[in-house]
Design an enzyme around this catalytic site. Structure first.
Site, PDB file in Angstrom:
ATOM      1  N   ASP B 383       0.863  -1.163   0.000  1.00  0.00           N
ATOM      2  CA  ASP B 383       0.000   0.000   0.000  1.00  0.00           C
ATOM      3  C   ASP B 383       0.908   1.223   0.000  1.00  0.00           C
ATOM      4  OD1 ASP B 383      -2.235   1.600   0.358  1.00  0.00           O
ATOM      5  OD2 ASP B 383      -1.919   1.647   2.520  1.00  0.00           O
ATOM      6  N   ASP B 724      -1.992  -0.553   5.820  1.00  0.00           N
ATOM      7  CA  ASP B 724      -2.395  -0.093   7.138  1.00  0.00           C
ATOM      8  C   ASP B 724      -3.869   0.204   7.205  1.00  0.00           C
ATOM      9  OD1 ASP B 724      -2.324   2.041   5.474  1.00  0.00           O
ATOM     10  OD2 ASP B 724      -1.500   3.426   6.945  1.00  0.00           O
ATOM     11  N   ASP B 728      -7.001  -2.288   2.985  1.00  0.00           N
ATOM     12  CA  ASP B 728      -5.970  -3.278   2.679  1.00  0.00           C
ATOM     13  C   ASP B 728      -6.265  -4.629   3.298  1.00  0.00           C
ATOM     14  OD1 ASP B 728      -4.346  -1.332   1.437  1.00  0.00           O
ATOM     15  OD2 ASP B 728      -3.750  -0.628   3.429  1.00  0.00           O
TER      16      ASP B 728
END
Lengths: 286, 1030
Positions: B383, B724, B728
């Site tokens: 991410d 985080d 995700d």
């Protein structure tokens, strides 16, 4: 479907016709690895043989390197019942004691006076029969002392070929295990065997007779020089005759060696310096 | 670190807060078919349509009123219909199930099987023999004990990790302000129902998915849902077809940063966007970890060898005339002898040690097996926001004096600085500092500026921090230049201005400062400040401005323009009443000062870490919810798109040809937009993943992240996902190893992850990869070491059966080796340093590079093990021979030897032995065989240190290993010489010379393996390597 694929995979693994592989290897690959292992193992075998050879060279032919496990020699009785330490028979059932008599006959065969006279010497009793090597010159073969069957007198089976079994006065023969170089009995005191009943059986055991007298192993039979040097060694024996053992009851008996220089054996070892067995003479007729 | 000091945009708060604790009852138990359909359904995009409806339509749909809200009766009815507005918590595994998993999982099965076979053998013996030997019973008990103890150990180990997890949860009951029957009421967020009219203000968490009906400067932080770092403004207008991008929907569990809004609840609980993601996450099945697969493979091999040996010798025993029952006992005995009793404990301890080591480096591993997974990883899907970047807007560039200046964006201000002496810069700093409503929260003077919390908008905070850093206290500057008037930013005029008194008390003029969208600012300017001098804005300057603006925009940065003017004193004398509603002062003909651009900058350690991953053969893919331009800029910044690599679009732009004419194979890099991803078929997806080395996915939804992970896994990659946000978490769960951020990560992501980076440092992943690879190598060594001693342990029993010699090695001594002397050296191999640079080689191929392969078995069993067995047998023969039993009489002696009633067994010298006397010698042989195995294992542990290098290259720096060598020797000596051992374990003191019997063999092992490794190094790819490199 998936199972079929798996099956095919297995088949392919065992024999893959495309790459000509058997179990995942081609013939030459198998050949190489097998050859390698053959060579490798031959090399290892050779190396092992070499170390074994070197080790065997360090051994003495006549005396093992270590004897510390034999400091208390074992004691064994004859006749020996199979697997158990019991002598149980019925006076009225000949079959039940005949095997004991036969076993003793067989055991005492080599002690026949004639055989002993032929092979062994008469020695000076009551002292160790030492035949030391003088330095590198081996004093071989070593002579052995006679132990005549007649020493066992009533238990020799010469006069009484049933060794007293038929009349309820059985003979038990006791021997002390051979240990090379062992000199039992210090200061001319010969080791001797005593038998007694265990625990509450003390009344049942009755009178005993020992042959040779007092149940001694004469000092002249010691030391033993090993079967290579002393081929015809005759192990001394002691016979115990139970004269009036209580019948129809189990009698637990323990015999032990009495010698001033044989250490009391390991607690766990019931046969070092002593021997126990059960005697039961049945008299019921049926 | 502590949770208190989280940055402004931290996301450790999350949907969990709204989670109720009464679990089970609500989660309807669906049929399996229905469940799978549900999962597919969840993977589809969000079905919200309300954003396209007018407010009236929405009201009608939910039978609510735009002013009065729901009636209490309706609300109660809906509450019963829909259930409370809370997420179904992920089903928690009961503790006993977790414990059983530890007890019966993976390696334990092997030991359990062994234990059961032992008990079976004992039962057979007990049923058929009068006085059965207790060996099998003891072995069974020991095996059971080993499994149970190791199971407890790893259970507590993992329980410790999950306890740390527990501490992340902060259960604050949440309130919501709803309007029902025209009255504002504070109610528990759980009681909010669809159709409720609710009000949110800055600082609130949105209690449900709402359709905004009115908003005043409302901004929400959607970062945990979409990955956008910047707060998004909310308004009643539908701006986008995609409900995630439209302005008029605010999502459950996101935060309202500032302003106020009023909206109608359209979804509650599990039906919210966030709820769907959470349900999707908890419904995902995760596969086995790579190490679990490896251990399974290992068990297959060991079982194969054990059964092969067992059956062979079963047949041999039958041929040799043993009874069926005896043969069965032998069969079981041989199979059990192949079980490496100590290996389970060794592997567990090795993994635990690595887990601890990683925890020290701020990688918390939730599941022991995951320790190795990073080492096998071949693809990392990362991410962007909060993982690669700091998740904090920071001023990155400035344009003044017709020049782009670079600001320091590093977290610790270690980067380069720019020339601050220019007068223009002072002007720019003044504008940026004054025309700025953000301010530091109180009581943070001791903190470094970048760590301080700011009240205000993200870009204003960025400016504030930038100015504070370079020019000192902004507060003092504002005190000196008292603000007299202000027009806040709004979306129509797209600027913000304020009027200030000047610093100079003699100067009675007013200073007007303005910032805003650069093109709007430029329109209002007639002059430009260059080197402190005001010069007319000519075409040339305008073009320079355009170029700079384009360039900064192209970097994915958010650009703001700044201008100012000194209001002439004659028109605006002191005390002039500035009217900000009906603007009565000059707002054009201003003097342009400069541009400042902001970005959420990459974390300092990331480029290096990405580089290391790259050189370790790991493909790093960026998967973000953010915009493609920003994503690409960051990707370039951190090296995910490496220098010189171009996307199809770049090539097209360079060659000036249409995108369609570029051969996609020419472009190694690519940036893929979420909307394009939606239309891709599976094959096209595979094609992209296979043919591009540097991939950035932008504007991806959580579902798409999942699809990307699945795509990579389909191509055989072992995928790590870092992230985080809530968005995700499905991907984190699906990945072979999910890595969540400890500080900024949301609870959902931490729940879904297998590993947590406590310091949020992406670079820790590199540590993880390194440790993972190292432990994989070292486990190989450990297993090779442990397995080797299996041969000297089995062969005595085989020869005992086949050639009837007294048993050379007993069960107790075998256990002393496996669970005693072998343990510390085997574990010490986990401390072994890497042989070569493990971060320079490709990740292992899970199909080819196995933990245990035939070559390892060949070396351990066929070669080293055999030498060891010979060493043991040599000691055995030496002891028997020196006690009087020469090898020649041993063959076939067993029947008499083991007969208790034979108390005058004759040896080679004519001496006679009682049963007990010869058993003592036999047990002394066991002890000597045991000591010999220890001696040959010295050499084994030294050769197992390396798989390719010579020990002389590797050195003996592993202190634990050296300790292990001494420890095993001391233990062996203790077991042999400690008084009472003869009774307790039937081990007897050895004559000193007997210790040396195995020395030649130990030496041979060392030399043999050194030669093998020499050949292996000399002929890379040669026969030796093909057959013996494990």
């Amino acid at each position: 479907m998936a199972k079929d694929g798996e099956k095919g995979e297995w088949k392919e693994f065992i024999w893959n016709p495309r790459t000509r592989e058997f179990l995942g290897r081609t013939a030459s690959s198998w050949g190489l690895i097998i050859l390698f292992y053959i060579v490798f193992y031959i090399f290892l075998a050779g190396l092992f043989a070499l170390t074994m050879y070197v080790m065997l060279q360090t051994l003495d032919d006549h005396k093992p390197t270590w004897q510390d496990r034999l400091s208390t020699p074992g004691m064994v009785i004859r006749p020996k019942a199979d697997e158990t330490f019991e002598i149980v028979y019925n006076i009225h059932d000949t079959e039940s004691w005949d095997m004991y008599a036969q076993a003793l006959d067989k055991f005492l065969g080599p002690y026949n006076n004639s055989a002993q006279a032929q092979k062994n010497d008469e020695c000076v009793p009551d002292k160790h029969f030492l035949q030391e090597d003088s330095g590198d010159v081996k004093n071989n073969p070593k002579r052995s002392c006679q132990f005549n069957r007649t020493f066992l007198e009533e238990c020799s089976g010469i006069n009484d070929r049933y060794y007293g079994y038929h009349e309820g006065k059985p003979c038990i023969i006791i021997k002390l295990n051979r240990v090379i170089g062992m000199l039992p009995g210090k200061d001319g005191q010969a080791p001797f065997v005593t038998c007694g009943a265990k625990r509450e059986d003390s009344e049942k055991i009755g009178e005993l007779m020992y042959f040779p007298p007092n149940g001694t192993f004469n000092l002249m039979y010691y030391p033993y020089y090993g079967k290579k040097a002393q081929v015809n060694y005759s192990q001394p024996l002691v016979a115990v005759k139970f004269l009036n053992v209580t019948t129809n009851q189990d009698v637990n008996i323990e015999c032990k060696i009495n010698a001033n220089n044989i250490p009391l054996g390991n607690e766990r070892d019931k046969f070092a310096g002593r021997v126990s067995f059960k005697l039961r003479i049945n008299t019921n007729t049926n | 670190w502590n949770t208190e000091s989280k940055p402004n945009y931290g996301r450790s708060d999350s949907y969990r807060v709204a989670t109720t604790q009464d679990k089970d009852d609500r989660s309807p138990k669906k049929k399996k078919g229905a469940a799978t359909k549900d999962m597919d359904d969840l993977k589809k995009e969000v079905p919200i349509t309300e954003h396209k409806m007018s407010v009236e339509e929405v009201c009608r749909k939910f039978q609510t009123d735009i002013v009065q809200g729901l009636t209490n009766a309706k609300a109660a009815e809906f509450l019963i219909r829909d259930g409370p507005n809370a997420l179904t918590p992920p089903p928690t595994t009961p503790e006993w199930v977790k414990f059983c998993r530890q007890l019966f999982g993976g390696f334990s099965i092997l030991l359990w099987t062994g234990a059961i076979l032992c008990f079976l053998a004992y039962a057979i013996q007990a049923a058929t023999e009068e006085d059965p030997a207790g060996d099998n019973l003891y072995l069974g008990i020991v095996l059971t004990a080993v499994v149970v103890i190791t199971g407890c150990f790893s259970y507590f180990q993992e329980a410790k990790s999950s306890k740390i997890m527990e501490s992340f949860k902060n259960m604050v009951p949440q309130q919501a302000l709803v309007i029902r029957e025209g009255e504002k009421v504070q109610i528990n967020a759980e009681e909010v129902v669809a159709g409720d009219l609710i009000e949110v203000k800055g600082g609130d968490r949105i209690p449900a998915d709402i359709r905004v009906v009115s908003a005043h400067g409302c901004k929400v932080d959607n970062s945990s849902l979409t990955g956008e770092s910047e707060p998004q403004s909310r308004s009643p207008d539908c701006t986008h077809d995609n409900p995630l991008e439209t302005r008029n929907v605010a999502f459950f569990s996101t935060n309202c940063v500032e302003g106020t809004a009023r909206g109608i609840v359209i979804c509650t609980g599990d039906r919210t966007v966030m709820g769907r993601i959470a349900t999707l996450t908890s419904g995902l099945e995760t596969g086995k970890t790579p190490i679990a697969k490896e251990i399974e493979h290992f068990i297959h091999i060991i079982t194969g060898v054990a059964v092969f040996l067992g059956v062979t010798f079963f047949i041999l025993a039958i041929i040799l005339g043993y009874s069926w029952l005896e043969a069965v006992i032998f069969l079981i005995g041989i199979i059990v002898a192949n079980v490496p009793e100590g290996l389970l404990a060794t592997v567990t301890v090795c993994l635990t040690l690595t887990a601890k080591r990683m925890a020290k480096k701020n990688c918390l591993v939730k599941n022991l097996e995951a320790v190795e997974t990073l080492g096998s990883t071949s693809t990392i899907c990362s991410d962007k926001t909060g993982t690669l970047t700091q998740n904090r807007m920071t001023v990155a560039h400035m344009w003044f004096d017709n020049q782009i200046h670079e600001a320091d964006t590093t977290e610790d201000q270690s980067g380069a600085s720019f020339d601050k002496s220019s007068v223009t810069w002072i002007g720019l700093a003044r504008v940026a500092g004054l025309c700025n409503r953000a301010q530091f929260k109180a009581g943070q003077d001791s903190l470094p500026i970048l760590k301080r919390d700011v009240a205000g908008d993200a870009s204003e905070s960025a400016l504030l921090k930038c100015i504070e850093l370079s020019c000192g206290s902004v507060r003092a500057m504002r005190d000196r230049n008292k603000k007299v008037a202000e027009i806040p930013f709004n979306s129509t005029n797209k600027y913000q201005l304020s009027v200030h008194e000047t610093e100079d008390p003699n100067d009675n003029r007013y200073l007007l400062v303005m910032k805003g969208a650069p093109e709007r600012i430029l329109d209002r300017c007639s002059t430009i400040l260059l080197q402190g001098k005001e010069q007319p804005m000519d075409e040339e300057m305008k073009e320079a401005f355009q170029n700079a603006y384009m360039e900064l925009g192209g970097l994915g940065e958010r650009v703001l323009g700044f201008c100012h003017v000194m209001l002439p004193e004659d028109q605006y004398p002191k005390g002039f009443a500035f009217d900000t509603d009906d603007v009565n002062f000059q707002t054009d003909n201003l003097c342009f000062v400069g541009l400042m651009s902001m970005i959420d900058p990459p974390r300092a350690a990331v480029p290096d870490a990405v580089g290391k991953c790259r050189s370790a053969g790991i493909k790093v893919i960026m998967v973000t919810g953010d915009h493609p331009i920003t994503a690409k800029a960051i990707a370039k910044g951190v090296g995910i798109i490496s220098e010189g690599n171009e996307t199809v679009e770049d090539i097209a732009a360079r060659l000036n040809i249409p995108v369609s004419q570029v051969n996609p194979r020419d472009a190694k890099a690519c940036v893929i937009h979420g909307t394009d991803l939606k239309d891709l078929s599976q094959d096209q997806m595979d094609d992209i993943l296979r043919n591009h080395t540097e991939i950035v996915f932008a504007r991806t939804s959580p579902q798409q992240k999942l699809i990307i992970v699945e795509g990579c896994q389909r191509l055989g990659a072992i995928v790590a996902v870092t992230g985080d946000g809530v968005n995700d978490s499905p991907a984190l769960k699906k990945a072979d190893i999910g890595v969540a951020m400890g500080i900024s990560g949301s609870d959902v992501s931490k729940q879904a992850a297998d590993m947590i980076l406590l310091d949020d440092n992406f670079a820790s992943i590199v540590t993880g990869v390194e440790e993972g690879r190292l432990i994989f190598d070292n486990l190989k060594k450990s297993i090779a070491y442990t397995l080797t001693s299996n041969i000297p342990e089995i062969t005595p029993f085989l020869l005992f059966i086949i050639v009837n010699i007294p048993l050379p090695l007993g069960t107790i001594t075998i256990l002393c080796i496996d669970l005693g002397t072998d343990m510390v050296p085997a574990i010490s191999l986990a401390y072994e340093a890497a042989e070569s640079d493990i971060m320079k080689r490709q990740p292992r191929n899970p199909f080819r590079d196995k933990l245990v392969n035939e070559r390892l078995i060949s070396i351990a069993y066929g070669q080293i093990g055999m030498i060891q067995a010979l060493g043991g047998f040599f000691a055995y023969f030496v002891i028997l021979a020196e006690n009087g039993f020469l090898p020649s009489i041993l063959v076939g002696i067993r029947l008499n030897w083991d007969d208790r009633s034979v108390n005058d067994l004759e040896d080679s010298y004519g001496q006679q032995w009682t049963y007990e006397q010869r058993k003592i010698v036999e047990f002394t042989c066991h002890t000597a065989f045991f000591v010999s195995i220890v001696v040959v294992q010295w050499a084994d542990v030294i050769i197992c240190k390396t798989r390719r290098n010579s020990v002389f290259q590797q050195g003996m720096r592993n202190k634990i290993l050296i300790f292990g060598l001494f420890e095993e020797t001391a233990l062996a000596a203790f077991l042999s010489y400690c008084p009472g051992m003869d009774v307790a374990l039937r081990m007897y003191p050895l004559k000193p010379t007997w210790w040396f019997c195995a020395f030649p063999y130990s030496f041979l092992i060392f030399v043999y393996d050194e030669v093998r490794k020499l050949l292996l190094r000399r002929n890379p790819g040669g026969w030796v390597e093909r057959e013996t490199y494990y």
